[in-house]
Design an enzyme around this catalytic site. Structure first.
Site, PDB file in Angstrom:
ATOM      1  N   ASP A  12      15.435  72.417  60.229  1.00 56.49           N
ATOM      2  CA  ASP A  12      14.528  73.886  59.648  1.00 56.49           C
ATOM      3  C   ASP A  12      14.828  73.900  58.318  1.00 56.49           C
ATOM      4  O   ASP A  12      14.937  73.741  57.653  1.00 56.49           O
ATOM      5  CB  ASP A  12      14.856  74.730  60.774  1.00 56.49           C
ATOM      6  N   ASP A  14      14.495  78.161  56.794  1.00 60.59           N
ATOM      7  CA  ASP A  14      14.705  79.559  56.127  1.00 60.59           C
ATOM      8  C   ASP A  14      16.083  79.392  57.067  1.00 60.59           C
ATOM      9  O   ASP A  14      16.390  79.185  58.507  1.00 60.59           O
ATOM     10  CB  ASP A  14      14.131  80.853  56.407  1.00 60.59           C
ATOM     11  N   ASP A 169      19.975  76.442  62.344  1.00 68.19           N
ATOM     12  CA  ASP A 169      20.351  77.679  62.129  1.00 68.19           C
ATOM     13  C   ASP A 169      20.201  79.007  64.058  1.00 68.19           C
ATOM     14  O   ASP A 169      21.400  79.348  63.148  1.00 68.19           O
ATOM     15  CB  ASP A 169      20.251  78.385  60.687  1.00 68.19           C
TER      16      ASP A 169
END
Length: 221
Positions: A12, A14, A169
């Site tokens: 991922d 961001d 995250d």
């Protein structure tokens, strides 16, 4: 080493490789300023991140009671400010070293993010990440977005299939990996909105120094 195998590692963006929330907040608040609305603070904007820019704008509109009929126009203005916005974004510590260690070990790397492809490529270029990625999927690369597994599976196919680890995250990333049938490593210092225990994961880490060892364990397995 005999019995070991290479592992594809897909990330991922961001909240995983980059702390981009300050730039996202900047773009959001420029739109709000143009429309005579009060700015949003950073924790609020972080709470809106994860499901792509269209959902982000839905939440901004709700937070400031803007005209929902103007969603398209407001989203277009958001993208005007969002593309090329990199000056407030930072890499998470150890990120580049971990990526280079993985590449030197022969692993292929990819990116699967809900961030639109244009600003994703902007930030990849800004931090010299583009050359480290063998494939990149943004939130508008396919009709589907995470947590639909289609972009993640497409990235895995681009890397040749085989053993693959997804690194993210958030609960969105955990669900995406689970639906794709892939192992998930949770970076705990990003933008998740629920406790670690509520996110399905095979591994969790709080600094990128730990990631090469996680991948090495999968490789040996």
């Amino acid at each position: 080493m005999e019995g070991q195998r290479l592992v594809n590692v897909i990330f991922d963006l961001d909240g995983t490789l980059i702390d981009s929330a300050p730039d996202i907040r900047f773009a959001v608040n420029k739109v709000l300023e143009e429309n005579g609305a009060a700015p949003l603070d950073l924790p609020t904007v972080i709470g809106f991140i994860g499901n792509g820019t269209s959902v982000l704008m839905d939440k901004v509109i709700a937070a400031r009671d803007l005209d929902r009929e103007r969603h398209g126009a407001l989203l277009e203005r958001l993208m005007d400010f969002y593309e090329g916005a990199t000056s407030r974004t930072t890499l998470y510590p150890g990120c580049l070293d971990a990526l280079d260690t993985l590449r030197e070990a022969g692993h292929r790397l990819g990116l699967c993010t809900n961030k639109p492809l244009a600003p994703a490529r902007d930030v990849l270029a800004h931090f010299d990440l583009a050359r480290r990625m063998d494939t990149v999927y943004g939130g508008d690369s396919l009709p589907q977005k995470k947590p639909d597994p289609a972009p993640l599976l497409a990235a895995m196919r681009d890397l040749g299939g085989g053993p693959t680890l997804y690194v993210g995250d958030s609960e969105v990333d955990g669900e995406t990996a689970e639906r794709a049938g892939l192992a998930f490593a949770l970076f705990t210092e990003g933008y998740r909105h629920v406790p670690v225990a509520e996110i399905p994961h095979a591994h969790a880490f709080d600094h990128f120094d730990a990631l090469p060892d996680i991948v090495a364990g999968l490789r040996a397995g």
